[in-house]
Design a protein around this motif. Structure first.
Motif, PDB file in Angstrom:
ATOM      1  N   GLN A   1      18.003 -53.138  55.384  1.00  8.60           N
ATOM      2  CA  GLN A   1      16.973 -54.066  54.932  1.00  8.60           C
ATOM      3  C   GLN A   1      16.870 -55.266  55.870  1.00  8.60           C
ATOM      4  O   GLN A   1      17.861 -55.747  56.424  1.00  8.60           O
ATOM      5  CB  GLN A   1      17.244 -54.522  53.500  1.00  8.60           C
TER       6      GLN A   1
ATOM      7  N   ASP B   1       4.547 -46.012  46.155  1.00 11.74           N
ATOM      8  CA  ASP B   1       3.409 -46.140  45.247  1.00 11.74           C
ATOM      9  C   ASP B   1       2.103 -45.759  45.944  1.00 11.74           C
ATOM     10  O   ASP B   1       1.243 -45.080  45.352  1.00 11.74           O
ATOM     11  CB  ASP B   1       3.301 -47.570  44.714  1.00 11.74           C
TER      12      ASP B   1
ATOM     13  N   GLU C   1       6.005 -54.830  58.993  1.00 12.49           N
ATOM     14  CA  GLU C   1       6.748 -55.708  58.103  1.00 12.49           C
ATOM     15  C   GLU C   1       8.205 -55.273  58.056  1.00 12.49           C
ATOM     16  O   GLU C   1       8.554 -54.134  58.377  1.00 12.49           O
ATOM     17  CB  GLU C   1       6.137 -55.684  56.698  1.00 12.49           C
TER      18      GLU C   1
ATOM     19  N   THR D   1      12.367 -53.543  53.193  1.00 14.20           N
ATOM     20  CA  THR D   1      13.137 -54.044  52.053  1.00 14.20           C
ATOM     21  C   THR D   1      12.948 -53.051  50.921  1.00 14.20           C
ATOM     22  O   THR D   1      12.165 -52.099  51.027  1.00 14.20           O
ATOM     23  CB  THR D   1      12.627 -55.421  51.597  1.00 14.20           C
ATOM     24  N   VAL D   2      13.638 -53.287  49.812  1.00 19.67           N
ATOM     25  CA  VAL D   2      13.418 -52.450  48.636  1.00 19.67           C
ATOM     26  C   VAL D   2      11.953 -52.539  48.218  1.00 19.67           C
ATOM     27  O   VAL D   2      11.309 -51.522  47.902  1.00 19.67           O
ATOM     28  CB  VAL D   2      14.345 -52.875  47.480  1.00 19.67           C
ATOM     29  N   GLU D   3      11.410 -53.737  48.228  1.00 20.84           N
ATOM     30  CA  GLU D   3      10.034 -53.941  47.782  1.00 20.84           C
ATOM     31  C   GLU D   3       9.033 -53.220  48.683  1.00 20.84           C
ATOM     32  O   GLU D   3       8.072 -52.611  48.191  1.00 20.84           O
ATOM     33  CB  GLU D   3       9.711 -55.431  47.745  1.00 20.84           C
ATOM     34  N   THR D   4       9.229 -53.277  50.000  1.00 19.43           N
ATOM     35  CA  THR D   4       8.281 -52.600  50.888  1.00 19.43           C
ATOM     36  C   THR D   4       8.376 -51.088  50.738  1.00 19.43           C
ATOM     37  O   THR D   4       7.355 -50.390  50.815  1.00 19.43           O
ATOM     38  CB  THR D   4       8.506 -52.996  52.355  1.00 19.43           C
TER      39      THR D   4
ATOM     40  N   LYS E   1      12.415 -43.511  43.932  1.00 21.44           N
ATOM     41  CA  LYS E   1      12.711 -44.904  43.580  1.00 21.44           C
ATOM     42  C   LYS E   1      14.128 -45.062  43.030  1.00 21.44           C
ATOM     43  O   LYS E   1      14.721 -46.140  43.144  1.00 21.44           O
ATOM     44  CB  LYS E   1      11.687 -45.409  42.558  1.00 21.44           C
TER      45      LYS E   1
ATOM     46  N   ASP F   1      18.525 -51.073  49.972  1.00 22.15           N
ATOM     47  CA  ASP F   1      19.244 -52.346  49.863  1.00 22.15           C
ATOM     48  C   ASP F   1      20.486 -52.383  50.747  1.00 22.15           C
ATOM     49  O   ASP F   1      21.267 -53.339  50.699  1.00 22.15           O
ATOM     50  CB  ASP F   1      19.634 -52.611  48.407  1.00 22.15           C
TER      51      ASP F   1
ATOM     52  N   MET G   1       9.157 -49.525  47.927  1.00 28.66           N
ATOM     53  CA  MET G   1       8.482 -49.219  46.664  1.00 28.66           C
ATOM     54  C   MET G   1       6.963 -49.186  46.855  1.00 28.66           C
ATOM     55  O   MET G   1       6.276 -48.323  46.299  1.00 28.66           O
ATOM     56  CB  MET G   1       8.852 -50.248  45.594  1.00 28.66           C
ATOM     57  N   ARG G   2       6.446 -50.121  47.658  1.00 23.97           N
ATOM     58  CA  ARG G   2       5.003 -50.140  47.904  1.00 23.97           C
ATOM     59  C   ARG G   2       4.562 -48.895  48.666  1.00 23.97           C
ATOM     60  O   ARG G   2       3.493 -48.336  48.384  1.00 23.97           O
ATOM     61  CB  ARG G   2       4.608 -51.401  48.678  1.00 23.97           C
ATOM     62  N   ARG G   3       5.369 -48.444  49.613  1.00 24.05           N
ATOM     63  CA  ARG G   3       5.021 -47.227  50.355  1.00 24.05           C
ATOM     64  C   ARG G   3       5.016 -46.013  49.427  1.00 24.05           C
ATOM     65  O   ARG G   3       4.122 -45.152  49.517  1.00 24.05           O
ATOM     66  CB  ARG G   3       6.010 -46.994  51.496  1.00 24.05           C
TER      67      ARG G   3
END
Length: 249
Positions: A119, A91, A79, A82-85, A108, A114, A87-89
């Protein structure tokens, strides 16, 4: 057909035929520049991409991954970062007990996911990683440059990033149509071609970025630290600061 930059003798016949047709101009522009014009060269490079886009190019992404991340890439592809990906890694690693919540919270807060150059793009080499000394930190620190760039020298966080996951090379065969907006790897291909036909080496490290998720069928394999081919593929035996891999996750 797969295009392997490092081995021109295996290149698709239509690519070699096109370059042979324009060898005189390419040799001159990339050499003495006695008669070739930049307009001629640019037109050849433009047309070269039109020939290349029907093929897949062999490519390598240098990184550090946990075992679940390796399994997910092989099953689902890559994938876009991004910031979101990120954060998921973080977590997921925390949930696996790789590091405590307090460390995850610092990651975090102190990332650079960003950044406009990071990104939404996955970077690949089109030559084997042992040709590029710049991959060392990608293999050394988990989380990618978006995470380690700001904290690799932090006395608390840097060692944590060094301990997570294993150094790994993602090898992919990427459709060249993914590089409509390329950074100019076609010029590297022209240079490699001219050197090959002249019987000499061409010193270059072609690379580019993928701007769309890479499907699982494009992933050929992931070569991890303890695999027999890893040292040869990366050249890590020459690193002054040796790679370490004590992670079990």
């Amino acid at each position: 057909m797969i295009f392997d930059y490092d081995h021109p003798e295996t290149w698709p016949a239509d690519v070699v035929s096109f370059l042979d047709d324009h060898r005189a101009v390419l040799d001159d522009w990339l050499g003495a520049q006695c008669f070739a014009s930049p307009y001629q060269y640019d037109e050849i490079i433009r047309r070269l991409y039109a020939v290349l886009r029907d093929h897949e190019i062999l490519a390598w992404h240098s990184t550090r991954l946990t075992q679940p991340e390796i399994a997910r890439i092989l099953a689902e592809g890559m994938e876009l970062p991004t910031v979101e990906t990120l954060m998921r890694r973080i977590d997921a690693a925390e949930a696996q007990g790789v590091f405590p919540q307090a460390i995850a919270a610092q990651f975090k807060r102190r990332h650079q996911a960003d950044s406009a150059t990071r990104q939404g793009r996955i970077w690949f080499l089109f030559t084997r990683p042992n040709h590029d000394d710049g991959i060392q930190d990608f293999l050394r620190f988990w989380g990618g440059e978006a995470l380690y760039a700001a904290i690799d020298r932090d006395r608390e966080l840097g060692p944590v990033l060094r301990s997570v996951g294993v150094p790994a090379i993602v090898e992919a065969a990427i459709p060249m149509s993914f590089f409509e907006d390329s950074l100019g790897f076609e010029s590297h291909i022209a240079g490699q071609y001219c050197a090959w036909r002249a019987g000499r080496d061409h010193d270059a490290v072609p690379h580019d970025r993928v701007l769309a998720p890479l499907p699982a069928h494009s992933i050929r394999r992931i070569v991890a630290f303890h695999d027999a081919e890893f040292a040869e593929l990366t050249g890590c035996g020459t690193y002054i600061d040796p790679l370490a891999c004590d992670a079990t996750v």
